[in-house]
Design an enzyme around this catalytic site. Structure first.
Site, mmCIF file in Angstrom:
data_model
loop_
_atom_site.group_PDB
_atom_site.id
_atom_site.type_symbol
_atom_site.label_atom_id
_atom_site.label_comp_id
_atom_site.label_asym_id
_atom_site.label_seq_id
_atom_site.Cartn_x
_atom_site.Cartn_y
_atom_site.Cartn_z
ATOM 1 N N CYS A 224 -2.965 11.511 1.183
ATOM 2 C CA CYS A 224 -2.248 10.235 1.265
ATOM 3 C C CYS A 224 -0.792 10.247 0.820
ATOM 4 O O CYS A 224 0.059 9.664 1.494
ATOM 5 C CB CYS A 224 -2.997 9.193 0.452
ATOM 6 S SG CYS A 224 -4.669 9.009 1.043
ATOM 7 N N GLY B 58 -1.081 16.809 -4.223
ATOM 8 C CA GLY B 58 -1.637 17.051 -2.893
ATOM 9 C C GLY B 58 -2.445 15.835 -2.479
ATOM 10 O O GLY B 58 -2.233 14.731 -2.984
ATOM 11 N N LYS C 184 0.840 -1.208 0.000
ATOM 12 C CA LYS C 184 0.000 0.000 0.000
ATOM 13 C C LYS C 184 0.874 1.257 0.000
ATOM 14 O O LYS C 184 0.695 2.165 -0.807
ATOM 15 C CB LYS C 184 -0.920 -0.016 1.233
ATOM 16 C CG LYS C 184 -1.644 1.271 1.498
ATOM 17 C CD LYS C 184 -2.609 1.622 0.398
ATOM 18 C CE LYS C 184 -3.017 3.066 0.463
ATOM 19 N NZ LYS C 184 -3.973 3.460 -0.546
ATOM 20 N N ASN D 193 1.247 13.819 -15.718
ATOM 21 C CA ASN D 193 0.882 15.217 -15.945
ATOM 22 C C ASN D 193 1.682 16.104 -15.003
ATOM 23 O O ASN D 193 1.494 16.050 -13.788
ATOM 24 C CB ASN D 193 -0.614 15.443 -15.673
ATOM 25 C CG ASN D 193 -1.470 14.778 -16.725
ATOM 26 O OD1 ASN D 193 -1.116 14.768 -17.905
ATOM 27 N ND2 ASN D 193 -2.573 14.199 -16.308
HETATM 28 C C1 UGA Z 1 -4.320 8.356 -4.194
HETATM 29 C C2 UGA Z 1 -4.060 7.096 -5.046
HETATM 30 O O1 UGA Z 1 -4.186 7.409 -6.431
HETATM 31 C C3 UGA Z 1 -5.054 5.970 -4.678
HETATM 32 O O2 UGA Z 1 -4.728 4.790 -5.398
HETATM 33 C C4 UGA Z 1 -4.945 5.690 -3.176
HETATM 34 O O3 UGA Z 1 -5.854 4.675 -2.764
HETATM 35 C C5 UGA Z 1 -5.259 6.970 -2.415
HETATM 36 O O4 UGA Z 1 -4.300 7.997 -2.799
HETATM 37 C C6 UGA Z 1 -5.163 6.699 -0.941
HETATM 38 O O5 UGA Z 1 -4.115 6.221 -0.484
HETATM 39 O O6 UGA Z 1 -6.169 6.889 -0.257
HETATM 40 P P1 UGA Z 1 -6.043 10.402 -4.323
HETATM 41 O O7 UGA Z 1 -5.246 10.984 -3.192
HETATM 42 O O8 UGA Z 1 -7.514 10.406 -4.257
HETATM 43 O O9 UGA Z 1 -5.597 8.864 -4.554
HETATM 44 O O10 UGA Z 1 -5.639 11.239 -5.609
HETATM 45 P P2 UGA Z 1 -4.810 11.016 -6.967
HETATM 46 O O11 UGA Z 1 -5.741 10.952 -8.097
HETATM 47 O O12 UGA Z 1 -3.825 9.939 -6.839
HETATM 48 O O13 UGA Z 1 -4.027 12.421 -7.062
HETATM 49 C C7 UGA Z 1 -3.099 12.831 -6.074
HETATM 50 C C8 UGA Z 1 -2.459 14.151 -6.460
HETATM 51 O O14 UGA Z 1 -1.576 14.016 -7.551
HETATM 52 C C9 UGA Z 1 -3.462 15.235 -6.864
HETATM 53 O O15 UGA Z 1 -3.067 16.476 -6.303
HETATM 54 C C10 UGA Z 1 -3.338 15.271 -8.373
HETATM 55 O O16 UGA Z 1 -3.704 16.502 -8.929
HETATM 56 C C11 UGA Z 1 -1.862 15.003 -8.537
HETATM 57 N N1 UGA Z 1 -1.493 14.461 -9.864
HETATM 58 C C12 UGA Z 1 -1.994 13.276 -10.292
HETATM 59 C C13 UGA Z 1 -0.589 15.165 -10.664
HETATM 60 O O17 UGA Z 1 -0.109 16.255 -10.291
HETATM 61 N N2 UGA Z 1 -0.235 14.627 -11.880
HETATM 62 C C14 UGA Z 1 -0.719 13.445 -12.325
HETATM 63 O O18 UGA Z 1 -0.338 13.005 -13.444
HETATM 64 C C15 UGA Z 1 -1.630 12.745 -11.515
#
Ligand code: UGA
Length: 401
Positions: free
Chosen positions: A218, A215, A162, A209
């Protein structure tokens, strides 16, 4: 909501009677909060396990029959071991099996991630009892998840997977963000680089991206947890390696603000700056660890007047910035937020920001008008043609002077 409505009262029940429900349950999923510890040893790094431990103590106090305890919360490796000790110390003649079943769903896509997961991971002890308990949890998921996507392993590997999954995801973002800095210096385009490398099936195209930074509740927490565990085992180089993922994220947030200040003639004092988006990502009102928090604080430090707009996160933004209300405005309408502003900074990739009338926005702004796209979601060429000085992430800026 629809899913809750359909199932409530049939096979989904809500109750605050913890004692009765612990007594009746055969399987207990423990999904309590495990935030980063803010006090004492490991503060700022390791997880605060007080809620988990209190739950375990409650279970052991109340239980009258054998139970399977499922760790759903994200926990440091080897937590199950500690929990087992607590659960099995009372010697009430009851047996507890602790299973690790980490959650991989992401915010905004939680239901589809749950219904159609890439994989479900279930860890148990490799003993007869452990394997039997694990099989019971497998059977639950097998109701809707194909068997080949249900992975079973030992408890420690499940717990560690995890943290490592989140660390790898965050690492990809920090990797592409570090390259975005180089692209800005060398006239390369980070989107093109990401596309080119992402076509290699060994690398893959997702999570590349470039942005103002990652942010959410997690990534940072889980990486710091991993760092703490590595330090604990004396693996200092490994700890440093993963800590650098967080450092690059902080660097990227800082770089975004520095670019703004530098572009706006090295002073933003008393200038109105509109922040488009405050949520940590689109389609959520969640602002935990949002890069926008850092950006606003830095802008205010430079005496800018900040106006924040966001379709869902304004209430949380008001909470996060309680101490700054004198310097910050909250405005649901992006057009109003940008009125008389010197600059717009896009900090969340909301779809609605892609289709705004930027000509109209430009007309009502102070000149020269600046746009800093921290998510690379806008049509930079078109916006430049309207008259904006445009600063994307990891691409050449498009300026009029
Ligand atoms: C993340 C993981 O993707 C999940 O698999 C995991 O279960 C979850 O944490 C957790 O541990 O609870 P989440 O925090 O909802 O999910 O959000 P993400 O979609 O992963 O995005 C995280 C951050 O990365 C956001 O700020 C997003 O804008 C940024 N991001 C994402 C980027 O800057 N570039 C990208 O290409 C993708």
């Amino acid at each position: 909501m629809d899913i809750v409505k359909k199932s409530r009262g049939r096979n989904l029940f809500f109750s605050t009677d913890i004692e009765e429900n612990i007594r009746k349950a055969d399987i207990i999923f423990v999904s309590v909060n495990t935030p980063t510890k803010t006090y004492g040893s490991g503060a700022g790094k390791t997880a605060d396990l007080q809620y988990w431990e209190k739950t375990a103590r409650n279970i052991v106090r109340i239980a009258e029959s054998d139970k399977i305890i499922v760790e759903k919360s994200t926990l440091p490796v080897r937590t199950a071991e500690a929990m087992e000790r607590i659960l099995n110390t009372m010697n009430k003649g009851i047996h507890f099996d602790v299973i690790s079943n980490p959650e991989f769903l992401a915010e905004g896509t939680a239901i589809s991630d749950l219904e159609n997961p890439d994989r479900v991971l279930i860890g148990s002890h490799e003993t007869d009892k452990g394997r039997r308990a694990r099989e019971e949890i497998v059977e639950i998921y097998a109701n809707w998840v194909p068997r080949d996507r249900i992975i079973t392993c030992d408890v420690w590997s499940a717990e560690l997977s995890k943290l490592v999954a989140n660390a790898f995801l965050a690492q990809r973002i920090s990797s592409i963000n570090s390259i975005s800095a180089l692209c800005e210096r060398t006239q390369a385009d980070v989107k093109k680089v990401a596309h080119a490398i992402g076509m290699d099936s060994r690398i893959g195209s997702k999570f590349l991206n470039a942005s103002v930074g990652f942010g959410g509740s997690c990534f940072r927490k889980d990486i710091l947890n991993l760092v703490y565990i590595c330090e604990h085992y004396g693996l200092h180089e490994v700890a440093q390696y993963w800590e650098s993922v967080v450092k690059i994220n902080e660097y990227q947030e800082g770089r975004f603000v520095k670019t703004m200040i530098h572009a706006m003639f090295n002073t933003i004092a008393h200038k109105r700056i509109a922040l488009f988006g405050f949520a940590f990502k689109a389609n959520t009102g969640d602002t935990r660890e949002s890069p926008a928090i850092y950006v606003v604080r830095k802008l205010v430090e430079e005496h800018a007047r900040v106006v924040i707009t966001d379709p869902e996160a304004l209430r949380n933004a008001e909470q996060d910035l309680k101490d700054l209300h004198e310097y910050v405005e909250f405005e649901p309408d992006p057009y109003k937020a940008a009125r008389h502003a010197h600059a717009i900074a896009v900090t969340t990739e909301w779809d609605q920001y892609k289709t705004l009338d930027y000509k109209k926005i430009f007309e009502n702004m102070e000149k020269p008008a600046f746009l800093f796209d921290g998510r690379n979601i806008l049509d930079h060429q078109k916006i430049h043609e309207i008259g904006f000085n445009v600063y994307p992430i990891g691409k050449q800026s498009l300026v009029h002077f």
